[in-house]
Scaffold this motif. Structure first.
Motif, short mmCIF file in Angstrom:
data_model
loop_
_atom_site.label_atom_id
_atom_site.label_comp_id
_atom_site.label_asym_id
_atom_site.label_seq_id
_atom_site.Cartn_x
_atom_site.Cartn_y
_atom_site.Cartn_z
N PHE A 1 35.58 17.40 -52.16
CA PHE A 1 34.54 16.38 -52.31
C PHE A 1 33.64 16.77 -53.48
N GLU A 2 33.37 15.81 -54.37
CA GLU A 2 32.47 16.06 -55.50
C GLU A 2 31.04 16.11 -54.93
N SER A 3 30.59 17.31 -54.61
CA SER A 3 29.37 17.44 -53.81
C SER A 3 28.11 17.05 -54.58
N GLN A 4 28.16 17.04 -55.92
CA GLN A 4 26.95 16.68 -56.67
C GLN A 4 27.01 15.24 -57.18
N ILE A 5 27.84 14.43 -56.55
CA ILE A 5 28.11 13.10 -57.11
C ILE A 5 26.87 12.22 -57.21
N ARG A 6 25.96 12.31 -56.23
CA ARG A 6 24.76 11.46 -56.29
C ARG A 6 23.95 11.77 -57.55
N GLU A 7 23.71 13.07 -57.79
CA GLU A 7 22.92 13.47 -58.96
C GLU A 7 23.67 13.11 -60.24
N ILE A 8 25.00 13.30 -60.20
CA ILE A 8 25.80 13.00 -61.40
C ILE A 8 25.69 11.51 -61.74
N CYS A 9 25.78 10.65 -60.73
CA CYS A 9 25.64 9.21 -60.98
C CYS A 9 24.26 8.91 -61.56
N ASP A 10 23.22 9.57 -61.04
CA ASP A 10 21.86 9.33 -61.55
C ASP A 10 21.77 9.69 -63.04
N VAL A 11 22.36 10.84 -63.39
CA VAL A 11 22.30 11.28 -64.79
C VAL A 11 23.00 10.27 -65.70
N VAL A 12 24.19 9.82 -65.28
CA VAL A 12 24.94 8.85 -66.11
C VAL A 12 24.13 7.56 -66.25
N HIS A 13 23.54 7.10 -65.16
CA HIS A 13 22.76 5.86 -65.20
C HIS A 13 21.51 6.01 -66.07
N LEU B 1 45.14 30.27 -51.92
CA LEU B 1 44.28 29.08 -52.07
C LEU B 1 43.38 29.29 -53.28
N PRO B 2 43.40 28.40 -54.27
CA PRO B 2 42.58 28.64 -55.46
C PRO B 2 41.09 28.38 -55.24
N TYR B 3 40.73 27.60 -54.23
CA TYR B 3 39.31 27.29 -53.99
C TYR B 3 38.98 27.49 -52.52
N SER B 4 37.76 27.93 -52.27
CA SER B 4 37.40 28.20 -50.88
C SER B 4 36.74 26.99 -50.20
N GLN B 5 36.24 26.05 -51.01
CA GLN B 5 35.59 24.88 -50.41
C GLN B 5 36.55 24.13 -49.47
N ARG B 6 36.00 23.60 -48.39
CA ARG B 6 36.81 22.87 -47.40
C ARG B 6 37.64 21.77 -48.06
N SER B 7 38.86 21.63 -47.62
CA SER B 7 39.69 20.54 -48.13
C SER B 7 39.37 19.26 -47.39
N LEU B 8 39.61 18.14 -48.06
CA LEU B 8 39.57 16.87 -47.33
C LEU B 8 41.00 16.50 -46.95
N HIS B 9 41.53 15.41 -47.51
CA HIS B 9 42.81 14.89 -47.01
C HIS B 9 44.03 15.56 -47.62
N GLU B 10 43.83 16.48 -48.56
CA GLU B 10 44.99 17.17 -49.15
C GLU B 10 44.57 18.59 -49.48
N VAL B 11 45.56 19.48 -49.55
CA VAL B 11 45.24 20.88 -49.79
C VAL B 11 46.14 21.42 -50.91
N VAL B 12 45.51 22.16 -51.82
CA VAL B 12 46.25 22.70 -52.96
C VAL B 12 46.39 24.21 -52.81
N PHE B 13 47.65 24.69 -52.82
CA PHE B 13 47.94 26.13 -52.85
C PHE B 13 48.50 26.47 -54.23
N THR B 14 48.74 27.77 -54.46
CA THR B 14 49.45 28.15 -55.68
C THR B 14 50.61 29.08 -55.30
N ASP B 15 51.42 29.42 -56.31
CA ASP B 15 52.57 30.30 -56.05
C ASP B 15 52.25 31.77 -56.29
N LYS B 16 50.95 32.08 -56.41
CA LYS B 16 50.54 33.44 -56.79
C LYS B 16 51.11 34.52 -55.86
N ASN B 17 51.14 34.24 -54.55
CA ASN B 17 51.59 35.27 -53.61
C ASN B 17 53.09 35.22 -53.33
#
Ligand SMILES: *Cc1c(COP(=O)(O)O)cnc(C)c1O
Length: 486
Positions: free
Chosen positions: A227-239, A375-391
């Motif tokens: 989830f783009e957690s700063q989306i509200r602020e980002i929209c404000d800046v663009v506007h 797992l490349p990122y620790s933030q909670r996943s929503l409807h999909e999860v991305v792994f890598t082949d590192k291990n």
């Protein structure tokens, strides 16, 4: 046998129509055969060179056999991430095949197509409610086509205010259609780097946002399933700096009934009907990609729009600021019927539950695999999860794992996308898979990880159980042979 006559009937469409209609109209069976439509002699061929002479049985068997070589949502688990390979409820098909839906001629005048217009209107209103946008078009034929529609409106809005904005900000996690769309609309693409946490940072947006920038295209949740957690602020800046925010709605399956992009500050968004609303994947054309917009963009929506008046529903063409027509007639109506059937059969609570289960299922897979797959990122996943082949052991990579999954009977997940993740393996189970299916898939993934350690050849040589082994995918992409050559 005499009642059948000496000559067989030519079963052309006219006859079949008369037969199927005979009960209603009180017709009797035609006594003689109906002559086939007459073509000019020069249009008629006796034979087509090289065309095989086959019996019906041969043809039916050929195509039935080919159909069993295919893999689809109706044949097994299909965990392609960012694609939402959602199941296609059979009730949708029943609805869109009803004669009143399937046989409606696109030139039918509005007053004779009230049912169809009412359905389009209801779908339009439902999508507005789900997304939080006050106006919407159903016309575009796919998500990417919706992007084009949306960005043409962004451009038209800027032009109506004097123009001069030539650039668009796009995060490095974006789907390739986003920069392609921006370029098609004549904008220069300015890439935005996502942070170490996989999401956009408001300060980076602020630094790049100036009065040459028309806006930002952003996917939320993004293609990492975050989830783009700063989306509200980002929209404000663009506007604040005079831009608009385009939301790529491909991942709406994580948000339905929970959060509304319109409320988050987005100005325009496409829906991928085949991802969120259970219509079949259209192969890039015969789909639907509705676009919702904020009030300021409403005048630019493609014409015509379905409107409700005191006399009933009608198509409104009188839209002087419209960007025009984006699709012949009014879009792919059969797809709209399916989406409508899905909305009506689930209802508001059902849609919310569907998103909750999509998120739960992705996190279940994450929890079962995270000890073995990186797992490349620790933030909670929503409807999909991305792994890598590192291990992954045994000098095995993402492609080897994907090919080995085919031997286990699975369609591989999305691989090597998003591009910002090295060796990405992107899994999206969707809400309809049972715990048993998820467990079997996770067992297969873990078994393959063990094989990579103990017997890596199994991965390097995969797939071993298919008709064709590993293809040269680079050559297939660089030198496509798209015509049949005997
Ligand atoms: C699928 C997808 C698209 C393109 O949508 P289509 O309906 O396939 O044209 C755009 N953006 C993202 C993030 C997607 O996943």
């Amino acid at each position: 046998m005499s009642r059948l006559g000496t000559r067989g009937l030519v079963l052309n469409e006219k006859l079949l129509f008369e037969l199927s209609d005979s009960g209603r109209k009180g017709y009797s069976l035609p006594a003689s055969d109906v002559p086939p439509a007459q073509l000019d002699a020069e249009l008629v061929r006796d034979a087509v060179e090289g065309f095989p002479e086959l019996s019906e049985v041969d043809v039916v068997r050929h195509f039935t056999r080919l159909s069993t070589w295919n893999y689809g949502v109706d044949s097994g688990f299909y965990p392609l991430g960012s694609c939402t390979m959602k199941y296609n409820p059979k009730v949708n098909e029943v609805a869109c095949r009803r004669p009143g839906m399937a046989n409606l001629h696109p030139y039918t005048p509005d007053h004779l197509a009230q049912g169809a217009l009412a359905l389009m209107y209801e779908l339009q209103e439902g999508l507005k409610e789900i997304s939080g946008f006050p106006a919407l078009t159903l016309q575009p034929a796919a998500g990417a086509h919706g992007e084009l529609t949306g960005m043409l409106m962004v451009r038209a809005w800027h032009e109506s205010r004097g123009g001069g904005r030539t650039r668009v900000l796009i995060p490095d996690t974006a789907h390739g259609t986003n920069p392609a769309t921006a370029a098609l609309c004549g904008f220069e693409v300015i890439p935005l780097a996502s942070g170490p946490d996989g999401v956009l940072n408001v300060e980076d947006v602020r630094a790049k946002m100036d009065d040459s920038v028309a806006g930002l295209m952003v996917t939320n949740p993004n293609t990492l399933g975050l989830f783009e957690s700063q989306i509200r602020e980002i929209c404000d800046v663009v506007h604040e700096k005079g831009g608009l925010v385009y939301c790529d709605g491909a991942n709406l399956n994580a948000l339905m009934g929970i959060a509304r992009p319109g409320d988050l500050g987005m100005d325009v968004m496409h829906f991928n009907m085949h991802k969120t609303f259970s219509t079949p994947h259209g192969g890039g054309g015969p789909g639907a990609g509705a676009v919702g917009v904020c009030q300021a963009l409403e005048p630019f929506l493609p014409a015509p729009l379905v409107v409700k008046t005191e006399e009933g529903f009608r198509l409104d063409d009188d839209r002087p600021q419209s960007i025009g027509r984006l699709r012949a007639f009014n879009g792919n109506f059969g797809v709209m019927v399916r989406a409508w059937a899905y909305l009506r059969s689930l209802g508001g609570e059902g849609l919310k539950r569907s998103s909750e289960l999509a998120v739960l299922n992705a996190n279940y897979i994450r929890a079962r695999l995270e000890k073995v797959f990186h797992l490349p990122y620790s933030q909670r996943s929503l409807h999909e999860v991305v792994f890598t082949d590192k291990n992954l052991g045994g000098d095995c990579h993402t492609l080897d794992l994907a090919k080995r999954l085919i031997d286990y009977g699975y369609h591989p997940p999305t691989i090597y996308f998003p591009l910002v993740v090295h060796g990405a393996i992107m899994i999206e189970p969707t809400e309809t898979e049972s715990k048993q299916v998820l467990d079997e898939f996770c067992d297969a993934m873990l078994a393959i990880a063990r094989e990579a350690e103990e017997n890596p050849e199994l991965l390097h040589e995969a797939p071993r159980c298919t008709k064709i082994g590993r293809l040269d995918e680079t050559r297939a992409a660089r030198q496509p042979r798209l015509c049949w050559q005997a």
